[in-house]
Design an enzyme around this catalytic site. Structure first.
Site, PDB file in Angstrom:
ATOM      1  N   ARG A 247      62.956  66.382  16.121  1.00 21.54           N
ATOM      2  CA  ARG A 247      64.013  66.901  15.663  1.00 21.54           C
ATOM      3  C   ARG A 247      65.408  65.855  16.411  1.00 21.54           C
ATOM      4  NH1 ARG A 247      64.352  73.225  14.061  1.00 21.54           N
ATOM      5  NH2 ARG A 247      63.453  72.999  12.113  1.00 21.54           N
TER       6      ARG A 247
ATOM      7  N   LYS B 125      52.178  85.474   3.381  1.00 20.65           N
ATOM      8  CA  LYS B 125      52.712  86.409   2.618  1.00 20.65           C
ATOM      9  C   LYS B 125      53.186  85.821   1.276  1.00 20.65           C
ATOM     10  CE  LYS B 125      54.088  89.849   5.865  1.00 20.65           C
ATOM     11  NZ  LYS B 125      55.157  90.334   6.442  1.00 20.65           N
TER      12      LYS B 125
ATOM     13  N   GLY C 194      56.687  74.965   9.268  1.00 19.38           N
ATOM     14  CA  GLY C 194      56.184  75.012  11.102  1.00 19.38           C
ATOM     15  C   GLY C 194      54.582  74.955  11.060  1.00 19.38           C
TER      16      GLY C 194
ATOM     17  N   GLY D 249      62.549  76.586   6.877  1.00 17.03           N
ATOM     18  CA  GLY D 249      63.127  77.310   5.886  1.00 17.03           C
ATOM     19  C   GLY D 249      64.114  76.612   4.882  1.00 17.03           C
TER      20      GLY D 249
HETATM   21  P1  ADP Z   1      54.403  77.588   7.429  1.00 17.17           P
HETATM   22  O1  ADP Z   1      54.836  77.893   8.505  1.00 17.17           O
HETATM   23  O2  ADP Z   1      53.702  76.233   7.177  1.00 17.17           O
HETATM   24  O3  ADP Z   1      55.347  77.713   5.960  1.00 17.17           O
HETATM   25  P2  ADP Z   1      53.504  80.400   6.814  1.00 17.17           P
HETATM   26  O4  ADP Z   1      54.227  80.743   7.892  1.00 17.17           O
HETATM   27  O5  ADP Z   1      53.712  80.666   5.499  1.00 17.17           O
HETATM   28  O6  ADP Z   1      53.268  78.747   6.938  1.00 17.17           O
HETATM   29  O7  ADP Z   1      52.063  80.674   6.926  1.00 17.17           O
HETATM   30  C1  ADP Z   1      51.283  80.564   8.127  1.00 17.17           C
HETATM   31  C2  ADP Z   1      50.556  81.867   8.707  1.00 17.17           C
HETATM   32  O8  ADP Z   1      49.528  82.494   7.788  1.00 17.17           O
HETATM   33  C3  ADP Z   1      49.683  81.735  10.054  1.00 17.17           C
HETATM   34  O9  ADP Z   1      50.033  82.184  11.067  1.00 17.17           O
HETATM   35  C4  ADP Z   1      48.289  81.835   9.425  1.00 17.17           C
HETATM   36  O10 ADP Z   1      47.567  82.634  10.478  1.00 17.17           O
HETATM   37  C5  ADP Z   1      48.381  83.066   8.368  1.00 17.17           C
HETATM   38  N1  ADP Z   1      47.255  83.164   7.683  1.00 17.17           N
HETATM   39  C6  ADP Z   1      46.929  82.094   6.790  1.00 17.17           C
HETATM   40  N2  ADP Z   1      45.580  82.554   6.015  1.00 17.17           N
HETATM   41  C7  ADP Z   1      45.380  83.884   6.572  1.00 17.17           C
HETATM   42  C8  ADP Z   1      44.694  84.781   6.357  1.00 17.17           C
HETATM   43  N3  ADP Z   1      43.732  84.720   5.457  1.00 17.17           N
HETATM   44  N4  ADP Z   1      44.746  85.989   7.105  1.00 17.17           N
HETATM   45  C9  ADP Z   1      45.576  86.296   7.944  1.00 17.17           C
HETATM   46  N5  ADP Z   1      46.589  85.523   8.113  1.00 17.17           N
HETATM   47  C10 ADP Z   1      46.632  83.890   7.532  1.00 17.17           C
HETATM   48 MG    MG Z   2      55.205  79.819   9.519  1.00 14.80          MG
END
Ligand code: ADP
Ligand code: MG
Length: 395
Positions: free
Chosen positions: A34, A196, A352, A375
């Site tokens: 950043r 999620k 992230g 976000g």
């Molecule tokens: P980003 O930050 O790239 O947008 P997210 O925050 O949506 O990604 O998702 C990342 C999280 O999802 C990580 O902490 C990872 O451990 C979790 N994750 C991915 N697959 C699984 C799984 N099968 N079971 C539990 N956690 C998971």
């Molecule tokens: Mg994340």
């Protein structure tokens, strides 16, 4: 929207909104993207002899002065990175102090203002606060796309009182995300993972209309599998979102967007378990196990779709990558994208955790663009408007 690229801004007092909310561990900055992102804007404003005042937030001090969230620590790093011998620092927005500092500064000098969130008016978007802040300035520049989804005074308030421009990195973010969202080469593929569905419902609904194929992995996929009647054992999934998962699948069918769900999974008893690791088809998840990564067949399938695509968007790790070996699929996919990066495919990633995985795979240079926003990146992909960008457009 006016970009500073198209205008000469000369000998002005400029308020420049940047995002210096960098990750810090034990007092050390662990990631400077950043800071690098705003270099070009600062260089231009400096060369055109402006007095530049940097505004940023850092952490969540909730409108109160809290030394833990002071931005003072970042001064020496900024001096190094911006190649400046001195950066001034304004501890408060006291008007007398502000005027004195402006007087002291030479054209081309830079001053960092203390964490803007120490002021109650920032997050409440108090118009009087914006007005007061704008008083001694001629121009506002927003170079903080990653904060532009916030309806805060330093994002949407200042453009009400000052001629306003977009900085280089803000323009760059929007341009690159829009290449995929509005102007994508076809066929295109979105790879969506993460923990999620609840955080990505709108994202999925919007992408379905723009994509030929969407591959869903991560814990999100468990909710879809469970909604389809598959026993997901102890896997992380959202029971109350089964209906939504089904409606996403239905909508995809209607608009002819192919959804790829996992064919096989890597399961274990828990995140730390390295002994009872069990790769199985989706129908054979043991009831005392949880799916923590997608399996080899699924990796192969996604890879084959990447090879067939002309544009790929990636958000969300496909497994619990923080706990090896459940990083395998995400690292592999990052490497596949890197390997084919010279074939003319356009690839964009953001989020992230997604960026962490791409770095683990040493695949950063394999992507056409990696978003610096978390976000704000997701909200833009959802098709939401960005309050900060809208405020610049209104000027
Ligand atoms: P980003 O930050 O790239 O947008 P997210 O925050 O949506 O990604 O998702 C990342 C999280 O999802 C990580 O902490 C990872 O451990 C979790 N994750 C991915 N697959 C699984 C799984 N099968 N079971 C539990 N956690 C998971
Ligand atoms: Mg994340």
């Amino acid at each position: 929207m006016k970009s500073i690229n198209d205008f000469i801004i000369n000998k002005k007092n400029v308020l420049l909104r940047v995002d210096l909310n960098v990750p810090v561990i034990n007092g050390k900055i662990t990631e400077k993207t950043r800071i690098y992102a705003v270099k070009k804007t600062i260089k231009k404003l400096k060369e055109q002899n402006n007095k530049i005042f940097l505004i940023s937030h850092f952490g969540r001090p909730k409108g109160e002065i809290n030394k833990i969230f002071s931005l003072k620590f970042i001064l020496t790093t900024l001096e190094e990175e911006f190649e400046l011998t001195k950066i001034y620092f304004l501890e408060t927005l006291n008007e007398k102090l502000m005027k004195e500092t402006i007087e002291k500064m030479q054209p081309g000098d830079v001053c960092l203002i203390e964490n803007i969130r120490f002021n109650e008016g920032e997050e409440s978007n108090d118009l009087n606060f914006s007005k007061q802040l704008s008083k001694n300035f001629d121009i506002f520049v927003n170079d903080a796309f990653s904060a532009s989804h916030r309806i805060h005074a330093s994002i949407v308030g200042l453009p009400k009182f000052l001629p306003s421009y977009a900085g280089y990195s803000l323009v760059e973010e929007i341009k690159n995300i829009n290449i995929f969202m509005n102007n994508s080469k076809k066929p295109n593929l979105a790879i969506i993972g993460g923990s999620k569905i609840s955080t990505k419902i709108n994202l999925l609904y919007n992408l379905i209309e723009k994509c030929d194929v969407i591959s869903i992995g991560g814990a999100m996929a468990n909710t879809f599998l469970s909604a389809m009647g598959i026993n997901v054992g102890l896997s992380l999934h959202e029971k109350d979102l089964k209906k939504i998962a089904l409606s996403i699948l239905e909508k995809a069918k209607k608009v002819d967007c192919k959804i790829l769900l996992p064919l096989d999974l890597v399961c274990a008893n828990n995140l730390q378990d390295k002994i009872n690791i069990n790769q199985c088809n989706i129908n054979n998840i043991l009831s005392n196990q949880m799916a923590l990564d997608i399996g080899c067949k699924t990796i192969k399938e996604i890879s084959s779709y990447i090879l067939k695509s002309k544009a790929v968007l990636w958000n969300g790790p496909l497994g619990a990558f923080e706990y090896p070996p459940f990083d395998k699929s995400s690292v592999k996919i990052a490497k596949v994208i890197k390997r084919i990066s010279t074939s003319g495919i356009s690839t964009i990633a953001g989020g992230g955790d997604t960026i962490s995985v791409i770095k683990m795979a040493k695949a950063q240079d394999g992507f056409s663009y990696i978003s610096k926003a978390g976000g704000a990146f997701l909200e833009w992909l959802e098709g939401k408007s960005s309050p900060g960008v809208d405020a610049l457009k209104k000027k």
